[in-house]
Motif scaffolding. Structure first.
Motif, mmCIF file in Angstrom:
data_model
loop_
_atom_site.group_PDB
_atom_site.id
_atom_site.type_symbol
_atom_site.label_atom_id
_atom_site.label_comp_id
_atom_site.label_asym_id
_atom_site.label_seq_id
_atom_site.Cartn_x
_atom_site.Cartn_y
_atom_site.Cartn_z
ATOM 1 N N ASP A 1 3.223 -6.357 -20.580
ATOM 2 C CA ASP A 1 3.797 -5.171 -19.645
ATOM 3 C C ASP A 1 3.116 -4.547 -19.156
ATOM 4 N N GLY A 2 3.299 -5.499 -17.461
ATOM 5 C CA GLY A 2 2.329 -5.369 -16.244
ATOM 6 C C GLY A 2 1.600 -6.148 -15.733
ATOM 7 N N GLU B 1 10.770 -6.246 -19.681
ATOM 8 C CA GLU B 1 11.864 -7.826 -20.070
ATOM 9 C C GLU B 1 12.079 -8.346 -18.972
ATOM 10 N N GLU B 2 11.877 -7.834 -17.567
ATOM 11 C CA GLU B 2 11.629 -8.353 -16.053
ATOM 12 C C GLU B 2 10.345 -9.132 -15.416
ATOM 13 N N VAL B 3 10.642 -9.789 -14.930
ATOM 14 C CA VAL B 3 9.506 -9.833 -13.805
ATOM 15 C C VAL B 3 10.348 -8.987 -12.254
ATOM 16 N N HIS B 4 8.530 -9.206 -11.557
ATOM 17 C CA HIS B 4 8.358 -9.104 -10.421
ATOM 18 C C HIS B 4 8.199 -9.119 -9.298
ATOM 19 N N LEU C 1 10.445 -16.064 -16.123
ATOM 20 C CA LEU C 1 11.130 -15.423 -17.186
ATOM 21 C C LEU C 1 10.952 -16.331 -18.444
ATOM 22 N N LEU C 2 9.900 -17.791 -18.187
ATOM 23 C CA LEU C 2 8.929 -18.393 -19.511
ATOM 24 C C LEU C 2 8.642 -17.958 -20.149
ATOM 25 N N TYR C 3 7.786 -17.095 -19.958
ATOM 26 C CA TYR C 3 6.741 -16.485 -19.953
ATOM 27 C C TYR C 3 7.117 -15.863 -20.478
ATOM 28 N N LEU C 4 8.479 -14.898 -21.042
ATOM 29 C CA LEU C 4 8.534 -14.339 -21.799
ATOM 30 C C LEU C 4 9.228 -14.758 -22.732
ATOM 31 N N LEU D 1 19.341 -20.560 -20.766
ATOM 32 C CA LEU D 1 19.017 -19.241 -20.967
ATOM 33 C C LEU D 1 19.820 -18.749 -19.616
ATOM 34 N N PHE D 2 20.436 -17.892 -20.045
ATOM 35 C CA PHE D 2 21.111 -17.292 -18.704
ATOM 36 C C PHE D 2 20.456 -16.081 -17.297
ATOM 37 N N MET D 3 19.945 -16.477 -16.876
ATOM 38 C CA MET D 3 19.093 -15.481 -15.692
ATOM 39 C C MET D 3 19.782 -14.566 -14.474
#
Ligand SMILES: CCCCCCCC(=O)SCCNC(=O)CCNC(=O)[C@H](O)C(C)(C)COP(=O)(O)OP(=O)(O)OC[C@H]1O[C@@H](n2cnc3c(N)ncnc32)[C@H](O)[C@@H]1OP(=O)(O)O
Length: 162
Positions: free
Chosen positions: A20-21, A51-54, A86-89, A127-129
């Motif tokens: 995270d971060g 669980e987000e990307v920023h 998000l694929l990295y998560l 995957l719905f995003m």
């Protein structure tokens, strides 16, 4: 090194768990949106937050549509690539099958925007995003939704020179 080799280099490193971060690695050095070595690119820098990307992003003259306003395609590029982080998560490669962008207000060149994306649902390979782009501390200027489909690494062989 070819672009394909660059994509695959460190593949396991890319898809390992990220704290995270943490700042997330670019898809490859020449990626249009996040590649640090692409002179035409957005040079997007993306972090995991829960669980987000920023990301924060400033569009410039290379991304102009109407004078002073970012091209809608450039905005879509940034959303598409942010979804790609998000694929990295989720832990494995996937590609965009469908991308929808809602443009609420003009995205102004030289202005800093905050972007966030999340997976809302998974269903087998699907995957719905969703993502949004806001003025710093302010109102939403655009949002996007996407369907990504998980693929095997051999999918990327299609980009190899014949
Ligand atoms: C390393 C990651 C880098 C990330 C970079 C940023 C993201 C990108 O820019 S990716 C580049 C742009 N995208 C592409 O080039 C992808 C091009 N498309 C393809 O290669 C193929 O269409 C591909 C692989 C996506 C899907 O092909 P295929 O495996 O045949 O899937 P397909 O049969 O069409 O659909 C699979 C499932 O999704 C469903 N589906 C397809 N489209 C939709 C849709 N629009 N809405 C809902 N469901 C859909 C299908 O009904 C099917 O469902 P089910 O399995 O339940 O029957």
């Amino acid at each position: 090194m070819s672009s394909m080799e660059e994509l695959l280099a460190g593949w396991n490193e890319k898809f390992r768990p990220h704290a995270d971060g943490a700042q997330l690695p670019p898809h490859h050095p020449h990626c249009l949106a996040c590649g640090p070595d692409n002179p035409h690119g957005h040079h997007l820098t993306v972090h995991r937050r829960g669980e987000e990307v920023h990301a924060t992003h400033v569009f410039d003259e290379r991304h102009v549509g109407a004078p002073g306003i970012a091209h809608g395609g450039a905005v879509a590029t940034v959303f598409d690539d942010l979804f790609g982080f998000l694929l990295y998560l989720t832990g494995g490669p996937a590609v965009t099958r469908k991308l929808e962008v809602l443009y609420d207000s003009p995205v102004i060149l030289g202005t800093t925007y905050d972007l966030a994306a999340r997976v809302t649902r998974t269903e087998g390979r699907k995957l719905f995003m969703e993502a949004d782009m806001k003025q710093l501390g302010g109102s939403r200027v655009a949002s996007a939704s996407a369907l990504f489909l998980s693929v095997d690494v051999t999918h990327f062989n299609q980009g190899m020179p014949r």
